[in-house]
Design a protein around this motif. Structure first.
Motif, mmCIF file in Angstrom:
data_model
loop_
_atom_site.group_PDB
_atom_site.id
_atom_site.type_symbol
_atom_site.label_atom_id
_atom_site.label_comp_id
_atom_site.label_asym_id
_atom_site.label_seq_id
_atom_site.Cartn_x
_atom_site.Cartn_y
_atom_site.Cartn_z
ATOM 1 N N ARG A 181 -13.024 -7.865 22.458
ATOM 2 C CA ARG A 181 -11.691 -8.238 21.988
ATOM 3 C C ARG A 181 -10.593 -7.633 22.864
ATOM 4 N N ILE A 233 -11.705 -3.979 13.127
ATOM 5 C CA ILE A 233 -12.399 -5.276 13.057
ATOM 6 C C ILE A 233 -12.198 -5.911 11.689
ATOM 7 N N GLU A 234 -11.664 -7.129 11.688
ATOM 8 C CA GLU A 234 -11.555 -7.891 10.439
ATOM 9 C C GLU A 234 -12.889 -8.591 10.242
ATOM 10 N N SER A 235 -13.487 -8.420 9.084
ATOM 11 C CA SER A 235 -14.806 -9.021 8.891
ATOM 12 C C SER A 235 -14.839 -9.908 7.657
ATOM 13 N N THR A 236 -15.860 -10.747 7.614
ATOM 14 C CA THR A 236 -16.124 -11.570 6.435
ATOM 15 C C THR A 236 -17.480 -11.153 5.905
ATOM 16 N N GLU A 239 -17.994 -10.495 12.172
ATOM 17 C CA GLU A 239 -16.609 -10.421 12.632
ATOM 18 C C GLU A 239 -15.957 -11.754 12.287
ATOM 19 N N GLU A 240 -14.744 -11.690 11.760
ATOM 20 C CA GLU A 240 -14.063 -12.908 11.316
ATOM 21 C C GLU A 240 -14.017 -13.919 12.448
ATOM 22 N N TYR A 256 -16.966 -2.855 4.587
ATOM 23 C CA TYR A 256 -15.833 -3.684 4.999
ATOM 24 C C TYR A 256 -14.681 -2.811 5.518
ATOM 25 N N HIS A 257 -14.377 -1.752 4.778
ATOM 26 C CA HIS A 257 -13.248 -0.900 5.184
ATOM 27 C C HIS A 257 -13.571 -0.045 6.399
ATOM 28 N N LYS A 294 -12.806 -2.299 9.152
ATOM 29 C CA LYS A 294 -11.346 -2.428 9.237
ATOM 30 C C LYS A 294 -10.745 -1.194 9.934
#
Ligand code: HAM
Length: 456
Positions: free
Chosen positions: A351, A189-192, A303-304, A181-182, A185
């Motif tokens: 993006r 990229i913000e992820s879920t 990706e969120e 996740y980090h 980041k």
């Protein structure tokens, strides 16, 4: 990250007068190679885009090292049976996508479609169970799958991954998810994270009996592919991307209801750690992953905002507590993840385009030289700077200042160092700010300090 220029920003002004002759298009290089081009689904990584690729690798190394992972590299080729046995004969990766060939000794070789099996093999080969436990390793490299090429799907692609071997603990799973996740980041990229537990092999066997019974009762609604999967590998029906299968999958019995108490408790603890680490996750009861070696925790990162495009998982992983034993080693708890680098790069570029970010941030230095003496002195200066950790671009093929400044502009440097006859003689050099055009004269001996000041 480099950002592409949008061509849609300004409408082209209408042109009047006689039409200009169209420039003759340059012949593509493929013509010159007598029809030899890169293989389908494989591509060259070229500058300037390759700078992003290297930057991601640098970020991967930095974060993996900070989490205490050591670098591992295993061969790109292994015995084909390693992957067939580890990933499972009926998985898409083995059944449809593996590159398998016989070498000159008649050995059946597999080009690695992923790296977890190879790392488990290395763990056994090197008796790593005798090393201090757990063994934490990270990797970066090419993987090969003979998939149908399409956006985000290549036949050679790169993965950054990390594996923790020799410990069965929910905190390990949470740490790996946090690392993945980090990393994303850090890449911007913000992820879920989607998570599920598929329990032990025994849990799964019991669940599959129930699942097959349910799928049989809905057989006529299923796609042809899912009908086949129902017989060969029923869990994989839950992974189907076919619209036709959605309603059946949504109503299917959920594997969490078949988990043993131990697996349930383990899963709850993983989620508690994720809460503690403030990692955003969603429970996905139908997430089973496409490889047979998993036990308990499985996860994927999206990706969120684009979770629905299921084929675009940026990465995935999970626990595989039985794999090392299966490959001849001692019972060893293990877990890991891999992230697809081309998908991360694709997401970043898309993006940047959407946001209409046109301007590439300026940075770096270029050294322009005028005359033979200056060229020699430029080489000496660049060598000194390189030893001091400062890289300077140049274009020795061009002799005029104008042409060299054009090269500097194309590279997007912030400053050009200019060395002419006069400067060579008096031991100075000009530093030109490429935005303002302002130039200052600096003593060559103080050049490094001056550059460092500008870099700061
Ligand atoms: P995987 O889900 O097969 O897992 O692949 C991980 C990531 O590799 C995917 O999420 C995707 O980003 C990327 N990827 C897969 N296939 C392609 C392709 N054809 N083209 C481009 N990118 C692709 C594994 O490989 C497991 N080894 C993960 C793991 C590590 N599990 C435990 N440890």
């Amino acid at each position: 990250m480099s950002r592409k220029k949008s061509s849609a920003s300004k409408p082209a002004p209408k042109k009047f007068g006689p039409a200009k002759p169209k420039p003759t298009p340059k012949k593509p290089l493929a013509d010159k190679t007598k029809g030899i081009s890169a293989l389908r689904g494989m591509k060259d990584v070229l500058p300037p885009g390759s700078a992003d690729f290297l930057e991601l690798r640098r970020l991967a190394e930095a974060i993996a090292t900070a989490y205490g992972f050591g670098y591992i590299e295993t061969p790109a080729l292994e015995q084909a049976s390693l992957f067939i046995r580890s990933l499972g004969k009926t998985t898409d990766v083995v059944d449809k996508e593996m590159y398998i060939f016989e070498d000159k000794d008649g050995t059946r070789i597999g080009l690695r479609p992923e790296n977890t099996a190879a790392i488990a093999r290395a763990f056994v080969s090197h008796g790593m169970h005798n090393w201090p436990q757990p063994v934490k390793v990270w990797y970066w490299g090419s993987m090969f799958r003979h998939d149908r090429p399409q956006a985000g799907r290549y036949r050679e692609f790169h993965q950054f991954g990390a594996e923790t071997l020799g410990e069965r603990g929910p905190v390990v799973d949470a740490e790996l998810i946090a690392l993945a996740y980090h990393f994303l980041k850090d890449c911007g990229i913000e992820s879920t994270v989607e998570v599920n537990s598929i329990g032990t092999l025994e849990d799964r066997q019991q669940y599959c009996v129930e699942l097959v019974g349910y799928l049989r009762s809905k057989r006529s609604y299923l796609s042809e592919e899912s009908k086949k999967r129902m017989v060969r590998n029923p869990l994989r029906v839950l992974d189907s991307k076919e619209e036709q299968d959605r309603a059946v999958i949504d109503e299917a019995p959920q594997i969490v209801d078949w988990l043993s108490d131990e697996s349930k408790k383990f899963f709850m603890q993983v989620l508690e750690y994720l809460d503690e680490l403030e990692i955003p996750y969603v429970l996905k009861p139908t997430l089973v992953r496409g490889l047979d070696y998993y036990t308990d925790t499985v996860f994927e990162l999206y990706e969120e905002g684009v979770e629905e495009a299921a084929q675009n998982a940026l990465g995935g992983g999970g626990r595989y507590d039985k794999l090392i034993e299966y490959l001849g080693g001692p019972a060893t708890g293990a877990a890991g993840f891999s992230i697809g680098i081309e998908r991360v790069l694709g997401g970043l570029q898309a993006r940047a385009r959407d946001a209409g970010v046109h301007e590439k941030k300026k940075g770096g230095f270029f050294l322009a030289q005028l005359g033979e003496q200056a060229k020699k002195q430029a080489l000496v200066l660049m060598e000194g700077l390189r030893k001091g950790g400062i890289t300077v671009s140049h274009n020795f093929a061009k002799s005029s200042l104008k042409a060299q400044l054009e090269s500097a502009n194309k590279l997007g440097v912030s400053h050009t160092l200019i060395l002419g006859q006069k400067e060579v003689q008096d031991g100075t050099i000009l530093i030109r700010n490429m935005d303002s055009g302002i130039q200052e004269v600096v003593d060559q001996k103080k050049l490094k300090v001056a550059i460092q000041k500008l870099m700061d």
